[in-house]
Scaffold this active site. Structure first.
Site, short mmCIF file in Angstrom:
data_model
loop_
_atom_site.label_atom_id
_atom_site.label_comp_id
_atom_site.label_asym_id
_atom_site.label_seq_id
_atom_site.Cartn_x
_atom_site.Cartn_y
_atom_site.Cartn_z
CB CYS A 1 -1.07 -0.10 1.35
SG CYS A 1 -0.22 0.03 2.84
O1 LIG Z 1 -1.55 2.49 5.40
C1 LIG Z 1 -2.31 2.93 4.40
C2 LIG Z 1 -1.77 3.07 2.97
O2 LIG Z 1 -0.76 3.79 2.95
C3 LIG Z 1 -2.88 3.30 2.16
O3 LIG Z 1 -2.22 3.25 0.80
C4 LIG Z 1 -3.24 5.04 1.98
O4 LIG Z 1 -4.00 5.21 3.03
P1 LIG Z 1 -4.63 6.67 3.03
O5 LIG Z 1 -5.65 7.09 1.65
O6 LIG Z 1 -5.75 6.78 4.12
O7 LIG Z 1 -3.59 7.67 3.51
#
Ligand SMILES: O=C[C@H](O)[C@H](O)COP(=O)(O)O
Length: 162
Positions: free
Chosen positions: A69
């Site tokens: 992520c």
């Molecule tokens: O941990 C969450 C991840 O980084 C995700 O890709 C992005 O989350 P957000 O859009 O809530 O920042």
């Protein structure tokens, strides 16, 4: 027999997921790569992908998993909600080594917004260099995590009347 590896990402990690998937498919130590999304251009929030991929491991269809992520952190938090899963973000070689040898983690989480592509690909490869030794000094500590999980899981089940 080689590893069966589940892989997943949200929209912030899909580019790295695609690159790592290609590397895994070319890795002779890996028998199967199970891509549980997202597809490029698709937008599914990370908890849904993280839990789906973690269940693939917990239910025995995959041996290990890689989740990507933006930071790797949301995926790790989500995957760890699945009983039996040990997942963590690791952005350096030593941490990846200890993630397996100390913590017997099955899930490596990476952050596309935090580290470069070449490092992410290298760490994903290194994740398969290690196998946990269940007779090592680290084993009783991992057993203690599992025992707490069983105790707390049994408690919550009882509270729900399960
Ligand atoms: O941990 C969450 C991840 O980084 C995700 O890709 C992005 O989350 P957000 O859009 O809530 O920042």
């Amino acid at each position: 027999m080689g590893f069966r590896v589940a892989i997943g990402a949200d929209i912030a990690g899909v580019d790295y997921k695609e690159a790592i998937k290609a590397d895994l498919k070319a890795d002779e130590r890996i028998d199967e790569v199970i891509d549980l999304g997202v597809a490029p251009g698709e937008d599914v929030d990370y908890p849904h992908v993280g839990v789906k991929v973690a269940k693939e491991v917990a239910e025995g269809r995959a041996d290990r998993a890689i989740l990507v992520c933006g930071t790797g952190m949301g995926m790790a938090i989500s995957a760890n909600k699945v009983p039996g899963i040990r997942a963590c973000t690791a952005h350096d070689s030593f941490s990846v080594e200890r993630l397996v040898l100390s913590n017997d983690a099955q899930v490596l989480c990476l952050g596309q917004r935090v580290i470069g592509l070449h490092l992410a690909r290298r760490l994903a490869k290194e994740f398969f260099d290690y196998t946990f030794d269940s007779s090592s000094a680290s084993a009783p500590k991992v057993d203690a995590i599992s025992a707490y999980e069983a105790e707390l899981g049994a408690g919550s089940g009882e509270a729900r009347g399960c």
